[in-house]
Design a protein around this motif. Sequence first.
Motif, short mmCIF file in Angstrom:
data_model
loop_
_atom_site.label_atom_id
_atom_site.label_comp_id
_atom_site.label_asym_id
_atom_site.label_seq_id
_atom_site.Cartn_x
_atom_site.Cartn_y
_atom_site.Cartn_z
N ASP A 172 0.84 -1.18 0.00
CA ASP A 172 0.00 0.00 0.00
C ASP A 172 0.89 1.24 0.00
N GLN A 173 0.50 2.23 -0.77
CA GLN A 173 1.31 3.45 -0.94
C GLN A 173 1.73 4.07 0.39
N ALA A 174 0.87 4.02 1.39
CA ALA A 174 1.18 4.62 2.69
C ALA A 174 2.34 3.90 3.40
N TRP A 175 2.67 2.70 2.95
CA TRP A 175 3.69 1.89 3.63
C TRP A 175 4.98 1.71 2.83
N THR A 176 5.07 2.27 1.64
CA THR A 176 6.24 2.00 0.79
C THR A 176 7.55 2.47 1.41
N ASP A 177 7.56 3.62 2.04
CA ASP A 177 8.80 4.12 2.65
C ASP A 177 9.21 3.25 3.83
N THR A 178 8.25 2.83 4.64
CA THR A 178 8.55 2.02 5.82
C THR A 178 9.05 0.64 5.42
N VAL A 179 8.42 0.04 4.42
CA VAL A 179 8.81 -1.30 3.96
C VAL A 179 10.14 -1.25 3.22
N ASP A 198 3.50 -2.69 12.02
CA ASP A 198 2.16 -2.85 12.61
C ASP A 198 1.17 -1.98 11.85
N GLY A 199 0.17 -2.62 11.24
CA GLY A 199 -0.82 -1.90 10.43
C GLY A 199 -0.58 -2.01 8.94
N LEU A 200 0.49 -2.70 8.53
CA LEU A 200 0.84 -2.84 7.11
C LEU A 200 -0.35 -3.34 6.30
N VAL A 201 -0.52 -2.76 5.11
CA VAL A 201 -1.54 -3.19 4.16
C VAL A 201 -0.84 -3.55 2.86
N ALA A 212 1.95 -8.00 -14.06
CA ALA A 212 1.43 -6.67 -13.70
C ALA A 212 2.24 -6.01 -12.58
N VAL A 213 3.55 -5.96 -12.76
CA VAL A 213 4.43 -5.33 -11.78
C VAL A 213 4.17 -3.82 -11.75
N LYS A 214 4.16 -3.28 -10.54
CA LYS A 214 3.95 -1.84 -10.31
C LYS A 214 5.13 -1.31 -9.49
N PRO A 215 5.24 0.01 -9.36
CA PRO A 215 6.32 0.56 -8.55
C PRO A 215 6.30 0.09 -7.09
N THR A 216 5.14 -0.32 -6.59
CA THR A 216 5.03 -0.77 -5.20
C THR A 216 5.11 -2.30 -5.07
N SER A 217 5.47 -2.99 -6.15
CA SER A 217 5.56 -4.45 -6.13
C SER A 217 6.70 -4.92 -5.25
N ARG A 218 6.41 -5.96 -4.49
CA ARG A 218 7.42 -6.65 -3.68
C ARG A 218 7.08 -8.13 -3.65
N LEU A 219 8.07 -8.95 -3.36
CA LEU A 219 7.83 -10.36 -3.07
C LEU A 219 7.63 -10.44 -1.57
N SER A 220 6.50 -10.96 -1.15
CA SER A 220 6.18 -10.95 0.28
C SER A 220 7.13 -11.83 1.08
N CYS A 221 7.84 -12.75 0.43
CA CYS A 221 8.82 -13.58 1.15
C CYS A 221 10.04 -12.77 1.56
N GLN A 222 10.20 -11.60 0.98
CA GLN A 222 11.37 -10.77 1.26
C GLN A 222 11.07 -9.62 2.21
N ILE A 223 9.85 -9.55 2.71
CA ILE A 223 9.47 -8.51 3.67
C ILE A 223 9.40 -9.14 5.04
N LYS A 224 10.36 -8.81 5.89
CA LYS A 224 10.39 -9.34 7.26
C LYS A 224 9.39 -8.59 8.13
N VAL A 225 8.65 -9.34 8.92
CA VAL A 225 7.71 -8.74 9.85
C VAL A 225 8.50 -8.15 11.02
N LYS A 226 8.24 -6.89 11.31
CA LYS A 226 8.87 -6.21 12.45
C LYS A 226 7.84 -5.27 13.06
N ASP A 227 8.12 -4.85 14.27
CA ASP A 227 7.16 -4.00 14.98
C ASP A 227 6.78 -2.75 14.20
#
Length: 106
Positions: free
Chosen positions: A54-61, A95-98, A77-92
């Motif tokens: 989500d655009q609101a989370w791109t800087d944090t992620v 919280d609230g990530l969309v 359909a890759v976009k500028p905000t595309s990521r592979l979810s396996c490469q995003i580590k969950v961290k405090d």
Amino acid sequence: MPHITYVEPDGTRHETEGEVGSTVMETAIMNGVPGIIAECGGACTCATCHVYVDQAWTDTVGGPSMMEEDMLDFAFAVKPTSRLSCQIKVKDELDGLVVHVPERQG
């Protein structure tokens, strides 16, 4: 535990809690989120856990690594905000990530 929301293409929302140190992909699989296939199990060797941050989370992620960018070449359909979810580590801080699940995976 950080809350992560997955939004399907039709707008259906899946509200989950992720364990710190796990990945956004692992959280999706553990919670049965449709559309996250994760064929390689999180090894960054496929593009079947593609999400749009989500655009609101791109800087944090943050952005993808070079290896992840190479794998995104196989996603649909890759976009500028595309990521592979396996490469995003969950961290405090996430919280609230969309994240939005694409209509189809690579």
